[in-house]
Motif scaffolding. Structure first.
Motif, PDB file in Angstrom:
ATOM      1  N   ARG A  20      59.836  40.715  34.566  1.00  0.00           N
ATOM      2  CA  ARG A  20      58.938  41.257  33.613  1.00  0.00           C
ATOM      3  C   ARG A  20      57.481  40.783  33.415  1.00  0.00           C
ATOM      4  NH1 ARG A  20      62.021  45.642  33.412  1.00  0.00           N
ATOM      5  NH2 ARG A  20      63.917  45.318  32.458  1.00  0.00           N
ATOM      6  N   ILE A  21      57.405  39.355  33.366  1.00  0.00           N
ATOM      7  CA  ILE A  21      56.251  38.757  33.041  1.00  0.00           C
ATOM      8  C   ILE A  21      56.192  37.542  34.173  1.00  0.00           C
ATOM      9  CG2 ILE A  21      54.575  37.630  31.926  1.00  0.00           C
ATOM     10  CD1 ILE A  21      55.446  39.561  29.443  1.00  0.00           C
ATOM     11  N   LEU A  22      55.389  37.344  34.948  1.00  0.00           N
ATOM     12  CA  LEU A  22      55.314  36.132  35.784  1.00  0.00           C
ATOM     13  C   LEU A  22      53.716  35.561  35.447  1.00  0.00           C
ATOM     14  CD1 LEU A  22      57.049  36.977  38.943  1.00  0.00           C
ATOM     15  CD2 LEU A  22      57.662  35.484  37.066  1.00  0.00           C
ATOM     16  N   THR A  23      53.610  34.121  35.878  1.00  0.00           N
ATOM     17  CA  THR A  23      52.041  33.643  36.090  1.00  0.00           C
ATOM     18  C   THR A  23      51.934  33.683  37.648  1.00  0.00           C
ATOM     19  OG1 THR A  23      53.148  31.503  36.225  1.00  0.00           O
ATOM     20  CG2 THR A  23      52.586  32.175  33.930  1.00  0.00           C
ATOM     21  N   PRO A  24      50.760  33.282  38.031  1.00  0.00           N
ATOM     22  CA  PRO A  24      50.195  33.221  39.344  1.00  0.00           C
ATOM     23  C   PRO A  24      50.747  32.071  39.888  1.00  0.00           C
ATOM     24  CG  PRO A  24      48.298  33.977  38.008  1.00  0.00           C
ATOM     25  CD  PRO A  24      49.370  33.824  36.962  1.00  0.00           C
ATOM     26  N   THR A  25      51.164  31.172  39.272  1.00  0.00           N
ATOM     27  CA  THR A  25      51.724  29.870  39.626  1.00  0.00           C
ATOM     28  C   THR A  25      52.947  29.905  40.038  1.00  0.00           C
ATOM     29  OG1 THR A  25      50.080  28.399  38.191  1.00  0.00           O
ATOM     30  CG2 THR A  25      51.953  27.265  38.974  1.00  0.00           C
ATOM     31  N   GLN A  26      53.572  30.620  39.100  1.00  0.00           N
ATOM     32  CA  GLN A  26      55.204  31.115  39.545  1.00  0.00           C
ATOM     33  C   GLN A  26      55.353  31.871  40.784  1.00  0.00           C
ATOM     34  OE1 GLN A  26      56.268  32.909  35.766  1.00  0.00           O
ATOM     35  NE2 GLN A  26      57.632  31.398  35.306  1.00  0.00           N
ATOM     36  N   TRP A  39      45.987  34.483  44.586  1.00  0.00           N
ATOM     37  CA  TRP A  39      45.075  35.081  43.650  1.00  0.00           C
ATOM     38  C   TRP A  39      44.243  36.275  44.076  1.00  0.00           C
ATOM     39  CZ3 TRP A  39      44.271  35.378  38.689  1.00  0.00           C
ATOM     40  CH2 TRP A  39      44.586  34.397  37.916  1.00  0.00           C
ATOM     41  N   ARG A  40      43.839  36.146  45.607  1.00  0.00           N
ATOM     42  CA  ARG A  40      43.073  37.423  46.297  1.00  0.00           C
ATOM     43  C   ARG A  40      43.882  38.477  46.238  1.00  0.00           C
ATOM     44  NH1 ARG A  40      42.797  35.782  51.322  1.00  0.00           N
ATOM     45  NH2 ARG A  40      41.449  34.141  50.755  1.00  0.00           N
ATOM     46  N   ARG A  41      45.046  38.499  46.519  1.00  0.00           N
ATOM     47  CA  ARG A  41      46.189  39.753  46.541  1.00  0.00           C
ATOM     48  C   ARG A  41      46.309  40.421  45.093  1.00  0.00           C
ATOM     49  NH1 ARG A  41      45.607  42.571  50.630  1.00  0.00           N
ATOM     50  NH2 ARG A  41      47.437  43.404  49.732  1.00  0.00           N
ATOM     51  N   GLY A  63      41.699  23.368  28.251  1.00  0.00           N
ATOM     52  CA  GLY A  63      41.426  24.234  29.498  1.00  0.00           C
ATOM     53  C   GLY A  63      41.786  25.689  29.577  1.00  0.00           C
ATOM     54  N   ARG A  64      41.505  26.384  30.392  1.00  0.00           N
ATOM     55  CA  ARG A  64      41.723  27.988  30.389  1.00  0.00           C
ATOM     56  C   ARG A  64      43.305  28.127  30.241  1.00  0.00           C
ATOM     57  NH1 ARG A  64      39.012  30.214  35.371  1.00  0.00           N
ATOM     58  NH2 ARG A  64      37.062  29.654  34.179  1.00  0.00           N
ATOM     59  N   PRO A  65      43.582  29.194  29.495  1.00  0.00           N
ATOM     60  CA  PRO A  65      44.907  29.612  29.471  1.00  0.00           C
ATOM     61  C   PRO A  65      45.339  30.446  30.863  1.00  0.00           C
ATOM     62  CG  PRO A  65      43.668  30.889  28.032  1.00  0.00           C
ATOM     63  CD  PRO A  65      42.842  29.827  28.433  1.00  0.00           C
ATOM     64  N   GLU A  66      46.534  30.173  31.256  1.00  0.00           N
ATOM     65  CA  GLU A  66      47.052  30.916  32.433  1.00  0.00           C
ATOM     66  C   GLU A  66      47.283  32.271  32.041  1.00  0.00           C
ATOM     67  OE1 GLU A  66      49.182  29.851  36.322  1.00  0.00           O
ATOM     68  OE2 GLU A  66      50.145  28.764  34.647  1.00  0.00           O
ATOM     69  N   SER A  67      47.071  32.930  33.051  1.00  0.00           N
ATOM     70  CA  SER A  67      47.258  34.589  32.840  1.00  0.00           C
ATOM     71  C   SER A  67      48.704  35.005  33.106  1.00  0.00           C
ATOM     72  CB  SER A  67      46.577  35.192  33.987  1.00  0.00           C
ATOM     73  OG  SER A  67      45.032  35.053  33.632  1.00  0.00           O
ATOM     74  N   LEU A  68      49.107  36.156  32.572  1.00  0.00           N
ATOM     75  CA  LEU A  68      50.291  36.493  32.502  1.00  0.00           C
ATOM     76  C   LEU A  68      50.284  37.760  33.251  1.00  0.00           C
ATOM     77  CD1 LEU A  68      51.711  35.928  28.928  1.00  0.00           C
ATOM     78  CD2 LEU A  68      52.351  34.599  30.949  1.00  0.00           C
ATOM     79  N   LEU A  69      51.189  38.151  34.351  1.00  0.00           N
ATOM     80  CA  LEU A  69      51.091  39.428  35.103  1.00  0.00           C
ATOM     81  C   LEU A  69      52.226  40.126  34.719  1.00  0.00           C
ATOM     82  CD1 LEU A  69      50.239  37.554  38.551  1.00  0.00           C
ATOM     83  CD2 LEU A  69      48.724  38.749  36.729  1.00  0.00           C
ATOM     84  N   GLY A  70      51.923  41.621  34.564  1.00  0.00           N
ATOM     85  CA  GLY A  70      53.161  42.577  34.145  1.00  0.00           C
ATOM     86  C   GLY A  70      52.646  43.732  35.040  1.00  0.00           C
ATOM     87  N   LEU A  71      53.555  44.664  35.138  1.00  0.00           N
ATOM     88  CA  LEU A  71      53.590  45.972  35.868  1.00  0.00           C
ATOM     89  C   LEU A  71      52.775  46.953  34.835  1.00  0.00           C
ATOM     90  CD1 LEU A  71      56.828  46.296  38.045  1.00  0.00           C
ATOM     91  CD2 LEU A  71      54.651  45.489  38.774  1.00  0.00           C
TER      92      LEU A  71
END
Length: 78
Positions: A20-26, A39-41, A63-71
């Motif tokens: 459902r939700i992931l971070t770029p680090t994951q 990050w580029r993709r 620091g900058r908060p990490e982004s969350l990614l969802g569809l």
């Protein structure tokens, strides 16, 4: 230049759909790719309207908060 989705893009979309939700680090950890490549993709997938980036602060750390990614709806359809 036309967008061409590759195998790795499909795998990233499947992972985001599953969790459902992931971070770029994951995502970087799952697929053992460099952070820059991921990050580029992700920026390309976001520009194509397949994923959305949500900025959210979890704490009051520095620091900058990490982004969350969802569809997005279009990403779910694929």
């Amino acid at each position: 230049m036309a967008f061409r989705m590759n195998h790795n893009d499909g795998e990233v979309l499947k992972s985001v759909a599953e969790y459902r939700i992931l971070t770029p680090t994951q995502i970087t950890t799952f697929y053992q790719k460099s952070r820059q490549v991921v990050w580029r993709r992700l920026h390309i997938l976001e520009k194509e309207g397949l994923i959305q980036t949500i900025r959210h602060e979890f704490g009051r750390g520095r620091g900058r908060p990490e982004s969350l990614l969802g569809l997005t709806e279009h990403g779910i359809d694929i």
